[in-house]
Motif scaffolding. Structure first.
Motif, PDB file in Angstrom:
ATOM      1  N   ILE A 127       0.770  -0.822  -0.098  1.00 44.36           N
ATOM      2  CA  ILE A 127       0.584   0.076  -0.182  1.00 44.36           C
ATOM      3  C   ILE A 127       0.605   1.509  -0.661  1.00 44.36           C
ATOM      4  O   ILE A 127       0.960   2.651  -0.742  1.00 44.36           O
ATOM      5  N   PHE A 128       1.926   0.902   0.657  1.00 46.76           N
ATOM      6  CA  PHE A 128       2.509   2.313   0.866  1.00 46.76           C
ATOM      7  C   PHE A 128       3.824   2.504  -0.111  1.00 46.76           C
ATOM      8  O   PHE A 128       4.189   2.303  -0.874  1.00 46.76           O
ATOM      9  N   LEU A 129       4.907   1.318  -0.345  1.00 48.14           N
ATOM     10  CA  LEU A 129       6.082   0.733  -1.198  1.00 48.14           C
ATOM     11  C   LEU A 129       5.330   0.162  -2.554  1.00 48.14           C
ATOM     12  O   LEU A 129       4.588  -0.010  -2.566  1.00 48.14           O
ATOM     13  N   ARG A 130       6.152   0.133  -3.193  1.00 47.74           N
ATOM     14  CA  ARG A 130       5.579   0.216  -5.129  1.00 47.74           C
ATOM     15  C   ARG A 130       5.955  -1.530  -4.930  1.00 47.74           C
ATOM     16  O   ARG A 130       6.428  -2.128  -3.550  1.00 47.74           O
ATOM     17  N   GLN A 131       5.190  -1.676  -5.214  1.00 46.59           N
ATOM     18  CA  GLN A 131       4.703  -3.613  -5.559  1.00 46.59           C
ATOM     19  C   GLN A 131       6.019  -4.037  -5.708  1.00 46.59           C
ATOM     20  O   GLN A 131       6.511  -5.390  -5.231  1.00 46.59           O
ATOM     21  N   ASP A 132       7.778  -3.984  -6.197  1.00 50.02           N
ATOM     22  CA  ASP A 132       8.038  -4.303  -7.101  1.00 50.02           C
ATOM     23  C   ASP A 132      10.238  -4.416  -6.090  1.00 50.02           C
ATOM     24  O   ASP A 132      10.459  -4.355  -5.911  1.00 50.02           O
ATOM     25  N   TRP A 133       8.762  -3.445  -4.497  1.00 52.41           N
ATOM     26  CA  TRP A 133      10.007  -3.075  -3.606  1.00 52.41           C
ATOM     27  C   TRP A 133      10.739  -4.283  -3.181  1.00 52.41           C
ATOM     28  O   TRP A 133       9.711  -5.213  -2.815  1.00 52.41           O
ATOM     29  N   ARG A 134      11.826  -4.379  -3.041  1.00 47.92           N
ATOM     30  CA  ARG A 134      12.431  -6.242  -2.394  1.00 47.92           C
ATOM     31  C   ARG A 134      12.428  -5.694  -0.907  1.00 47.92           C
ATOM     32  O   ARG A 134      12.939  -4.470  -0.298  1.00 47.92           O
ATOM     33  N   GLY A 135      11.992  -6.536  -0.022  1.00 46.65           N
ATOM     34  CA  GLY A 135      12.948  -6.259   1.459  1.00 46.65           C
ATOM     35  C   GLY A 135      10.730  -5.806   2.469  1.00 46.65           C
ATOM     36  O   GLY A 135      10.080  -5.201   1.300  1.00 46.65           O
ATOM     37  N   TYR A 136      11.684  -5.357   3.540  1.00 44.19           N
ATOM     38  CA  TYR A 136       9.986  -5.360   4.321  1.00 44.19           C
ATOM     39  C   TYR A 136      10.644  -4.851   5.389  1.00 44.19           C
ATOM     40  O   TYR A 136      11.350  -4.894   6.282  1.00 44.19           O
ATOM     41  N   PRO A 137      10.510  -2.715   5.012  1.00 47.81           N
ATOM     42  CA  PRO A 137      11.382  -2.478   5.526  1.00 47.81           C
ATOM     43  C   PRO A 137      11.671  -2.055   7.469  1.00 47.81           C
ATOM     44  O   PRO A 137      12.718  -1.407   8.079  1.00 47.81           O
ATOM     45  N   LEU A 138      10.396  -2.460   8.017  1.00 46.92           N
ATOM     46  CA  LEU A 138      10.284  -2.467   9.671  1.00 46.92           C
ATOM     47  C   LEU A 138      11.284  -2.948  10.189  1.00 46.92           C
ATOM     48  O   LEU A 138      10.669  -3.554  11.045  1.00 46.92           O
ATOM     49  N   ARG A 139      11.202  -4.601   9.459  1.00 53.08           N
ATOM     50  CA  ARG A 139      11.700  -5.355  10.018  1.00 53.08           C
ATOM     51  C   ARG A 139      13.233  -4.748  10.509  1.00 53.08           C
ATOM     52  O   ARG A 139      13.786  -4.284   9.713  1.00 53.08           O
ATOM     53  N   LYS A 140      13.666  -5.285  11.862  1.00 48.44           N
ATOM     54  CA  LYS A 140      14.882  -5.483  12.138  1.00 48.44           C
ATOM     55  C   LYS A 140      15.796  -5.572  11.413  1.00 48.44           C
ATOM     56  O   LYS A 140      17.003  -5.149  11.480  1.00 48.44           O
ATOM     57  N   ASP A 141      16.474  -6.627  10.603  1.00 47.06           N
ATOM     58  CA  ASP A 141      16.728  -6.976   9.796  1.00 47.06           C
ATOM     59  C   ASP A 141      16.782  -6.570   8.630  1.00 47.06           C
ATOM     60  O   ASP A 141      17.866  -7.234   7.549  1.00 47.06           O
ATOM     61  N   TYR A 142      16.124  -5.845   8.470  1.00 50.17           N
ATOM     62  CA  TYR A 142      15.931  -5.020   6.444  1.00 50.17           C
ATOM     63  C   TYR A 142      17.539  -4.368   6.274  1.00 50.17           C
ATOM     64  O   TYR A 142      17.842  -4.012   6.787  1.00 50.17           O
ATOM     65  N   ASP A 143      17.862  -4.811   5.142  1.00 45.82           N
ATOM     66  CA  ASP A 143      19.483  -3.662   4.264  1.00 45.82           C
ATOM     67  C   ASP A 143      18.858  -2.330   3.840  1.00 45.82           C
ATOM     68  O   ASP A 143      17.826  -3.104   3.012  1.00 45.82           O
ATOM     69  N   ASN A 144      18.799  -1.545   5.167  1.00 45.44           N
ATOM     70  CA  ASN A 144      19.486   0.615   4.050  1.00 45.44           C
ATOM     71  C   ASN A 144      19.391   0.328   2.572  1.00 45.44           C
ATOM     72  O   ASN A 144      19.637   1.281   2.776  1.00 45.44           O
ATOM     73  N   SER A 145      20.455  -1.262   1.934  1.00 45.98           N
ATOM     74  CA  SER A 145      21.355  -0.193   1.096  1.00 45.98           C
ATOM     75  C   SER A 145      20.446   0.017  -0.291  1.00 45.98           C
ATOM     76  O   SER A 145      19.953  -1.193  -0.763  1.00 45.98           O
ATOM     77  N   PRO A 146      21.139   1.035  -0.883  1.00 48.20           N
ATOM     78  CA  PRO A 146      20.774   1.788  -2.380  1.00 48.20           C
ATOM     79  C   PRO A 146      20.648   0.716  -3.141  1.00 48.20           C
ATOM     80  O   PRO A 146      20.340   1.127  -4.373  1.00 48.20           O
ATOM     81  N   ILE A 147      21.221   0.109  -3.346  1.00 50.36           N
ATOM     82  CA  ILE A 147      21.854  -0.997  -4.384  1.00 50.36           C
ATOM     83  C   ILE A 147      20.870  -1.636  -4.423  1.00 50.36           C
ATOM     84  O   ILE A 147      20.365  -2.055  -5.907  1.00 50.36           O
ATOM     85  N   ILE A 148      19.840  -2.445  -3.581  1.00 48.28           N
ATOM     86  CA  ILE A 148      18.796  -3.460  -3.382  1.00 48.28           C
ATOM     87  C   ILE A 148      17.985  -2.635  -3.993  1.00 48.28           C
ATOM     88  O   ILE A 148      17.100  -3.518  -4.655  1.00 48.28           O
ATOM     89  N   ASN A 149      17.659  -1.165  -3.499  1.00 47.32           N
ATOM     90  CA  ASN A 149      15.838  -1.031  -3.616  1.00 47.32           C
ATOM     91  C   ASN A 149      16.392   0.719  -4.397  1.00 47.32           C
ATOM     92  O   ASN A 149      16.684   1.986  -3.839  1.00 47.32           O
ATOM     93  N   PRO A 150      17.123   0.818  -5.888  1.00 48.77           N
ATOM     94  CA  PRO A 150      17.805   2.051  -5.951  1.00 48.77           C
ATOM     95  C   PRO A 150      16.693   3.097  -6.593  1.00 48.77           C
ATOM     96  O   PRO A 150      15.432   2.354  -6.468  1.00 48.77           O
ATOM     97  N   VAL A 151      16.535   4.591  -6.963  1.00 48.80           N
ATOM     98  CA  VAL A 151      15.732   4.992  -7.488  1.00 48.80           C
ATOM     99  C   VAL A 151      15.243   4.288  -8.592  1.00 48.80           C
ATOM    100  O   VAL A 151      15.650   4.898  -9.235  1.00 48.80           O
ATOM    101  N   PRO A 152      13.791   4.461  -7.861  1.00 50.70           N
ATOM    102  CA  PRO A 152      13.396   3.903 -10.083  1.00 50.70           C
ATOM    103  C   PRO A 152      13.804   4.645 -11.118  1.00 50.70           C
ATOM    104  O   PRO A 152      13.133   5.949 -10.478  1.00 50.70           O
ATOM    105  N   LYS A 153      13.375   4.124 -11.814  1.00 53.67           N
ATOM    106  CA  LYS A 153      13.286   5.432 -13.209  1.00 53.67           C
ATOM    107  C   LYS A 153      12.012   5.283 -13.799  1.00 53.67           C
ATOM    108  O   LYS A 153      11.224   5.973 -15.001  1.00 53.67           O
ATOM    109  N   ASP A 154      11.316   4.457 -13.659  1.00 53.78           N
ATOM    110  CA  ASP A 154       9.769   3.801 -13.944  1.00 53.78           C
ATOM    111  C   ASP A 154       8.769   3.927 -13.128  1.00 53.78           C
ATOM    112  O   ASP A 154       8.927   3.387 -12.457  1.00 53.78           O
ATOM    113  N   ASN A 155       7.561   4.239 -13.780  1.00 54.53           N
ATOM    114  CA  ASN A 155       6.396   4.725 -12.821  1.00 54.53           C
ATOM    115  C   ASN A 155       6.068   2.017 -12.863  1.00 54.53           C
ATOM    116  O   ASN A 155       6.666   2.145 -13.923  1.00 54.53           O
ATOM    117  N   GLU A 156       5.177   2.660 -12.153  1.00 50.94           N
ATOM    118  CA  GLU A 156       4.583   0.818 -11.934  1.00 50.94           C
ATOM    119  C   GLU A 156       4.269   0.363 -12.765  1.00 50.94           C
ATOM    120  O   GLU A 156       3.655   0.900 -12.819  1.00 50.94           O
TER     121      GLU A 156
END
Lengths: 543, 117, 197, 355
Positions: A127-156
């Motif tokens: 509902i908040f993140l894009r459907q193709d977002w990798r990972g679940y951000p509020l989990r404690k073991d979430y990897d905040n690296s921009p390589i996994i979720n770069p700034v997207p270039k195309d619309n969903e």
């Protein structure tokens, strides 16, 4: 009252119940969760029909959900229904969407942030993140690296947005369900739209001018505030709370301050309490003026909007003088206030009260009695009391449907127990009521300010706090009545200087849910106007 | 100078103005190209499905009603021009005509053609 | 090298002396040789363009409220001719980016920008739009609008007061004035995406 | 009373006597073209500024005041800007129709503009079916607007086009019916004659109650024809972003922008011509001294004063009222204005018969 609660709680099988200042924590096992929810919702003694929030939790070894419940008749009682699951691969709980109409959005939110699924709820799109977002951000073991979720270039991908995801392996064979039919005329309203009050994205299925279905899509301003809070100290969190619902920023900040003060058992000086209350009410007036203006703007009356903004500037002047900021007052701090009030504060506020009263009359003449405005507002957008409670629409919207839900009355904080004011209730639940109640509330707020402004006690404006603030272990909940309704802060502390989990209950999110329920069958113009009458703020939803 | 000639003059002027402004703009204006520029604007999101589709019948109903009443209004104009010279006869004839028109309107009203559903 | 005397009402050239960026811009143009002389036609065109900048009504968060204040009675950017806010990017000259840009919004902003008609300008208002601001540590925030689209003017603040935004508007007005109209792109414009370099 | 007829006649005879007829005519035509074009442009600029200034004062603001004294040069700056903006070609649209639509709108408004009687002798097109001509040519603009929305192939423009189709054609009817009362009163459809007949008394006074009703209906319906609030549904800013012209940029949008303002003027001017006596000064029968004084005011001034009065009313309404909903809009036309306008014709017929 306690007897009643005991009666209800005794029906819940194998529950661990604890009580702290009217906050009852009920811990049940995952299997009993659904059953307990049903008991709380459908009993003859005390109906817990107001689901305030569903809070997802990551306890590092297990996942949990917390249902924040209250009976609509007695808002002083809070029940936290908790449960956990140790399955970190495929965490799942039973759904409660058939019990509370507010649940679908909350469950989607929990799924989005924690990857917890709710069995039986088909619509588990993000509902908040894009459907193709990798990972679940509020989990404690979430990897905040921009390589996994770069700034997207195309619309969903449109298919991702519409098609309900296949959740379980058993479902794979089933045909994919879609929110809209293939040949429906679906129009995007937002994110870049002048009348969505921010970057809300509504997908609307149209039949000519008539709205058939509305599918809200959030997250275009999702800034990850809750996750950021987990890495910030308590005084730092305050600044983020301001920027949630920026129109009632001071009130939100007040809530966070109070939650922390409660945990520290800090005595806040009376002077600070009074000033905080005055600032809160001024913020409320400013917010309602803007809400009134924005609604008029949505209906095409630009002049009304400018008039609203003109009067709002007077409040901004007062803020600028005393707090230093215009929109972001940044005034309340843990223990009291950032600084003492400006010497001219009282004089300015006292000048403002009669001015605002005069201008309110002008607003009524300009807009309330206008035949076109009445023609647009009358008979549109009915929200019944039951539905308002079930969806959890608090604030002016709930009160215009006849639900007495003003926390300033039900759970007084700061100086609200020292003033006389009436909780305004209207019973029709129409657009016009939602419109009118805001103007009336401005009048009530003026009354509150009038009573306080001359009686600000002398003394300190801020209590002494430690350099590093650490909250003792436990759950802290503070509710305030902001301009849009019940804004709750939930802080889970483990005794650190950082909170373990912070959850803000956004009153605006529920209002979008209301919009989704009351718009089908109305016209496009009505949809826009109803959006204005609900007066939601998007960054508060997205957090 | 006949009126038709003047009409043509104004028409040519109008076309000249439009074409000249357009040509000037096309010639001087800066341009840039990208794949998204020509796509329809829909609040920054892609459009779903075709925009040219079947549309609600209500709009066409209004158009048909307009056609009927406009043709009859046009029929009334010649009568209006000579009304002052034909007097009472004209009044009776036209009143009947307008009465029939009003009947049509009432019929459409009763049938709900004027309601926007 | 001096900036040529630019007349923006209420702002004398001296007020901008500390702004080296524009000085360098003109210097660069003059070093370039051929395109140095700015003709009369350019002057009048740029007079028109700099005095008629129509903003797109685009706001993501808090700063958007200050944009509303800007349009209302106290600050009234209509005085400068900026009040013709357009809701369609096709007709707008400038995007005021008010507020945070997040991952989900980034393609939308890019699309908006690309759908605008040339010449187009961008003003990043508020700390969030400049660098991510208070939300720099977040997993879902774009660290500044300039990662997605080119930005002409930055207005810092959280949120900046309307006065500051007017100052930013004047800066853009001034930038348009020193720009050479006939050197604006007539060919594909390449947008560099910082994030992917 | 000074009429422009003197000047135009003089130019005509001067050219005719000194040059061969075809050359004289060509020069005259070119002069007329230039005059109309410049009048059109200047009026557009004045109207744009007037709207922005008046709206600002309604809203306790100042409005443009930096470009030139009191901001008088603001619309000129806008003109420069809009002329030099890129014109976007759409990928999936019918680009030929897309361009044509914006042309149609402006051509329609210019053709109507050419038929306005500014003064005796300052009146380009004067057909003997002038009222018909006005109605017919202004309907061309509707085609332009519907076409614009259709050709853009975007959903917002499409809804805008459908709305404008339903709205504009509906209100066309009331316009025609209310103008018909004046045709009945004057017995002619030629605009110059209609104006001449109002020398002693404007039709709004001569026609009594039915003429007044027709005037009010015409103002409402005409206001709706111009797509301006509270009837601005086809471009409803807060609903359809920019409605039927969402996809237009640069000068193609400028055409719509210009035509919108000029149409407002044209509607006011037609109301002035038909009801308020165009350039005829205010005469009260019996008060000769008063009439003499009124005659000293130049007729062109009379025309513009009356027209701008109507324009001011339109602005006033636009900036104070919220927008109607589509069903209310159509109800207003079909259930209120239309029956009243029809009945008003009969009333007028009776009025003429009795008085």
């Amino acid at each position: 009252m306690n007897n009643k609660l005991e009666q209800i709680f005794s029906q819940i099988p194998s529950a661990e119940i604890s009580n702290k200042e009217n906050i009852y924590t009920i811990y049940v096992s995952k299997e009993n969760l659904r059953r307990s929810a049903e008991i709380l919702r459908n009993n003859d003694i005390l109906d817990f029909d107001f689901l305030r929030d569903i809070i997802g939790m990551d306890y590092t070894d297990s996942f949990g959900v917390t249902y924040n419940l209250s009976p609509s008749d007695d808002l002083t009682i809070i029940v936290l229904l908790k449960s956990t699951t140790t399955d970190r691969e495929k965490p799942a709980f039973d759904t409660v969407i058939d019990l509370w109409e507010s649940a679908p959005f909350y469950e989607r939110e929990v799924h989005d942030f924690f990857g917890i699924r709710f069995l039986g709820n088909e619509d588990m799109r993000r509902i908040f993140l894009r459907q193709d977002w990798r990972g679940y951000p509020l989990r404690k073991d979430y990897d905040n690296s921009p390589i996994i979720n770069p700034v997207p270039k195309d619309n969903e991908n449109l298919d991702d947005m519409e098609n309900l995801p296949v959740l379980d392996l058993e479902d794979l064979g089933k045909p994919k369900k879609s929110v809209f039919d293939k040949d429906e005329y679906v129009v995007n309203f937002g994110p870049q739209h002048p009348a969505t009050h921010g970057v809300l994205h509504l997908r609307i299925s149209l039949d000519g001018e008539t709205v058939k279905k509305v599918d809200p899509n959030f997250g275009y301003i999702h800034r990850g505030i809750e996750k950021m809070c987990e890495a910030y100290t308590y005084p730092q969190i305050l600044h983020l709370a301001d920027r949630l619902d920026y129109l009632s920023g001071s009130i939100n900040r007040h809530a966070v301050c109070m939650a922390v003060e409660k945990g520290l058992e800090l005595e806040v000086p009376q002077r600070a309490q009074y000033v905080r209350t005055i600032i809160d009410e001024l913020t409320r007036i400013a917010s309602h003026l803007l809400g009134w203006g924005a609604m008029a703007l949505d209906m095409g009356a630009i002049t009304a909007f400018v008039y609203g903004m003109r009067d709002r500037e007077k409040i901004m002047d007062i803020f600028e003088q005393t707090c230093g900021g215009r929109l972001m007052a940044n005034y309340a701090v843990i223990g009291g206030l950032m600084a003492d009030i400006h010497p001219e504060f009282q004089k300015k506020v006292k000048e403002f009260i009669p001015y605002m009263r005069k201008m309110l009359k002008e607003h009524h003449i300009l807009f309330t009695g206008n035949p076109i405005a009445r023609g647009r507002m009358d008979g549109v957008g009915y929200l019944s009391r039951e539905q308002a409670i079930s969806i959890g629409a608090t604030g002016p919207v709930g009160r215009s449907s006849g639900w007495s839900c003003d926390l300033r009355k039900h759970a007084p904080y700061a100086a609200y127990d020292k003033v006389n004011f009436t909780e305004l209730l209207r019973t029709d639940g129409m657009t016009f009521d939602r419109y009118h109640i805001r103007l009336d509330e401005i009048e009530e707020s003026l009354k509150i300010i009038e009573q306080l402004i001359d009686n600000i006690p002398e003394g300190d404006y801020c209590a002494k706090t430690k350099a590093v603030i650490k909250l003792p272990e436990g759950d802290y909940i503070q509710r305030v009545e902001n301009a849009r309704g019940d804004f709750s802060v939930y802080i889970n502390s483990r005794g650190d200087k950082f909170p373990y989990r912070v959850k803000f209950r956004s009153p605006s999110m529920v209002l979008v849910n209301v919009l989704k329920h009351i718009t089908p069958g109305t016209k496009i113009s009505d949809l826009i106007m109803l959006g204005g009458s609900l007066d939601y703020v998007i960054p508060c939803i997205d957090r | 100078m006949t009126n038709s000639a003047l009409f043509l003059v104004v028409l040519v002027t109008a076309v000249f103005m439009v074409v000249a402004a357009m040509a000037l703009a096309m010639w001087l204006s800066p341009k840039s190209y990208n794949a998204l520029k020509g796509e329809p604007y829909e609040c920054g999101i892609e459009t779903r499905g075709p925009s040219w589709g079947q549309f609600r019948v209500g709009y066409y109903l209004i158009a048909i009603l307009f056609l009927i009443f406009d043709v009859e209004a046009v029929l009334l104009f010649p009568w209006a021009t000579i009304y002052s010279s034909i007097g009472l006869d004209g009044l009776i004839l036209a009143s009947f005509f307008i009465f029939v028109l009003l009947l049509g309107l009432i019929y459409a009203w009763k049938k709900g053609a004027l309601e926007w559903k | 090298m001096e900036v040529k005397d630019i007349k923006v009402k209420n702002f004398t050239t001296a007020d901008f002396r500390d702004n080296e960026y524009l000085e360098k811009y003109v210097e660069e143009l003059r070093k370039g040789g051929v395109n140095v002389a700015i003709g009369k036609l350019d002057d009048i065109i740029n007079w028109g363009r700099s005095n008629s900048v129509w903003p797109l009504t685009f706001a993501t968060s808090c700063c958007g409220i200050e944009f509303m204040s800007l349009g209302a009675a106290r600050f009234d950017f209509a005085r400068f001719g900026w009040e013709v806010t357009r809701n369609s990017p096709r007709q707008a000259d400038v995007v005021f980016c008010f507020g945070t840009i997040v991952h989900k919004m980034a393609p939308v902003v890019k699309r908006l920008y690309e759908q605008m008609a040339e010449p187009k300008y961008v003003i990043a208002v508020g700390s969030c739009a400049i660098s991510g601001g208070p939300f720099k540590k977040s997993y879902h925030t774009v660290m500044g609008l300039d990662e997605i689209i080119p930005v002409d003017v930055y207005v810092p603040g959280c949120p900046p007061s309307p006065n500051a935004i007017i100052y930013g508007m004047m800066q853009l007005s001034r930038k348009i004035k020193v720009q050479e109209f006939f050197s604006l792109p007539k060919e594909p414009k390449i947008i560099v995406n910082k994030a992917n370099n | 009373m000074f009429h422009f007829e003197v000047v135009t006649k003089w130019i005509d005879t001067f050219l005719m006597s000194n040059l061969p007829e075809w050359l004289a005519l060509t020069i005259e035509f070119v002069l007329i073209g230039i005059l109309i074009l410049s009048a059109y442009a200047v009026l557009a600029l004045i109207l744009i500024l007037a709207e922005r200034k008046i709206c600002a004062y309604f809203q306790c603001r100042l409005g443009p005041n930096r470009v030139g004294a009191w901001g008088v040069l603001q619309p000129i700056a806008d003109m420069f800007k809009i002329l030099l903006k890129e014109i976007i070609t759409l990928n999936r649209a019918d680009n030929r129709l897309f361009r044509l639509a914006s042309f149609l709108v402006i051509i329609a408004s210019l053709l109507t503009f050419g038929a306005l009687p500014f003064d005796k002798g300052l009146h380009a097109i004067d057909f003997n079916v002038g009222v018909f001509y006005l109605l017919a040519v202004s309907a061309l603009g509707v085609v332009g607007i519907v076409l614009a929305g259709w050709a853009s192939n975007s959903k917002y423009t499409m809804i805008g086009a459908m709305r404008s189709g339903a709205q504009l054609i509906s209100y066309e009817l009331s316009c025609a019916l209310s103008l018909m009362t004046i045709v009945m009163l004057s017995g002619t459809m030629q605009l110059s004659q209609i104006v001449e007949q109002q020398a002693n008394m404007w039709f709004i006074f001569k026609g009594g109650i039915p003429a007044f009703i027709a005037f009010v209906i015409y103002l409402i319906a005409g206001h709706a024809e111009t797509n301006r609030g509270p009837f601005d549904l086809p471009e409803a800013e807060s609903e359809l972003t920019a409605g039927y012209h969402t996809e237009y940029s640069g000068i193609t949008f400028g055409f719509f922008y210009l035509a919108e303002y000029l149409n407002m003027f044209i509607i006011a001017a037609i109301a002035t011509t038909m009801f308020l006596g165009a350039w005829q000064p205010l005469h009260i029968p019996g008060l000769d001294g008063f009439n003499m004084v009124m005659d000293y005011i130049p007729p062109v001034l009379w025309f513009f004063a009356k027209t701008f009065f109507c324009v001011f009313i339109a602005l006033w309404v636009r900036w104070s009222f919220p927008r109607l909903r589509i069903d209310q809009l159509l109800r207003l036309e079909w259930k209120i204005l239309m029956p009243i306008a029809l009945a008003n014709i009969v009333l007028m017929a009776l009025w003429i018969l009795v008085f």
